[in-house]
Design a protein around this motif. Structure first.
Motif, PDB file in Angstrom:
ATOM      1  N   HIS A  22       0.816  -1.209   0.000  1.00  0.00           N
ATOM      2  CA  HIS A  22       0.000   0.000   0.000  1.00  0.00           C
ATOM      3  C   HIS A  22       0.854   1.265   0.000  1.00  0.00           C
ATOM      4  CE1 HIS A  22      -3.609  -2.354   0.770  1.00  0.00           C
ATOM      5  NE2 HIS A  22      -2.877  -3.048   1.614  1.00  0.00           N
ATOM      6  N   ASP A  44      -6.032   3.391  -0.054  1.00  0.00           N
ATOM      7  CA  ASP A  44      -5.822   3.527  -1.493  1.00  0.00           C
ATOM      8  C   ASP A  44      -6.808   2.693  -2.314  1.00  0.00           C
ATOM      9  OD1 ASP A  44      -4.822   1.026  -0.817  1.00  0.00           O
ATOM     10  OD2 ASP A  44      -2.768   1.454  -1.433  1.00  0.00           O
ATOM     11  N   LYS A  46      -6.900  -0.510  -2.439  1.00  0.00           N
ATOM     12  CA  LYS A  46      -6.272  -1.748  -2.887  1.00  0.00           C
ATOM     13  C   LYS A  46      -6.394  -2.855  -1.851  1.00  0.00           C
ATOM     14  CE  LYS A  46      -1.966  -0.800  -3.791  1.00  0.00           C
ATOM     15  NZ  LYS A  46      -0.600  -0.646  -4.292  1.00  0.00           N
ATOM     16  N   SER A  64      -7.053  -3.378  -7.412  1.00  0.00           N
ATOM     17  CA  SER A  64      -7.883  -2.229  -7.061  1.00  0.00           C
ATOM     18  C   SER A  64      -9.285  -2.762  -6.798  1.00  0.00           C
ATOM     19  CB  SER A  64      -7.899  -1.208  -8.191  1.00  0.00           C
ATOM     20  OG  SER A  64      -6.626  -0.640  -8.336  1.00  0.00           O
TER      21      SER A  64
END
Length: 136
Positions: A22, A44, A46, A64
């Motif tokens: 990350h 983020d 993710k 993602s």
């Protein structure tokens, strides 16, 4: 660059950084029942898969998953499915083995803040910012 995720040895306090995952805060963690895979969800958006006992952990898979923060993660009791909840108000189910998206749905009107599988499997519970809990 300082890793945003680390493992600490309880006995001696030794720190093992989880590098290359990350770029922002890690907001949620989940572990497979056998303890071999750690999955992290970040601000983020993710998801990162990690070998939990590796001496130099690096992501084995990244994807993602949400727009904005991933607020909660849960692994099914059989270790086959990961549930994720994000700031995009969507809950997604993923195959842990390969990261394939299984299903997604808008669950709550406010951010889902927690996820939990029933120990017997089959039911996923989600709770939102306003205290609403739903079973799926």
């Amino acid at each position: 660059e300082e890793p945003v995720l680390s493992r600490f040895d309880i006995a001696d306090g030794a720190r093992t950084p989880f590098a290359g995952g990350h770029e922002t805060w890690v907001w949620s963690l989940a572990m497979t029942p056998d303890g071999t895979v750690l999955i992290s969800g970040g601000a983020d958006g993710k998801l990162c898969w990690w070998e939990s006992a590796s001496s130099e952990p690096k992501p084995t898979r990244q994807l993602s998953a949400h727009v904005g923060w991933i607020r909660a993660l849960a692994v099914s009791p059989d270790g086959s499915t990961l549930a994720s909840a994000g700031n995009d108000l969507v809950i997604r189910l993923w195959k842990i083995a390969d990261g394939t998206l299984i299903r997604e749905w808008t669950a709550h009107a406010k951010d889902s803040m927690t996820l939990l599988y029933h120990p017997g499997g089959g039911i996923l519970y989600s709770g939102d910012l306003m205290g609403v809990v739903k079973g799926w």
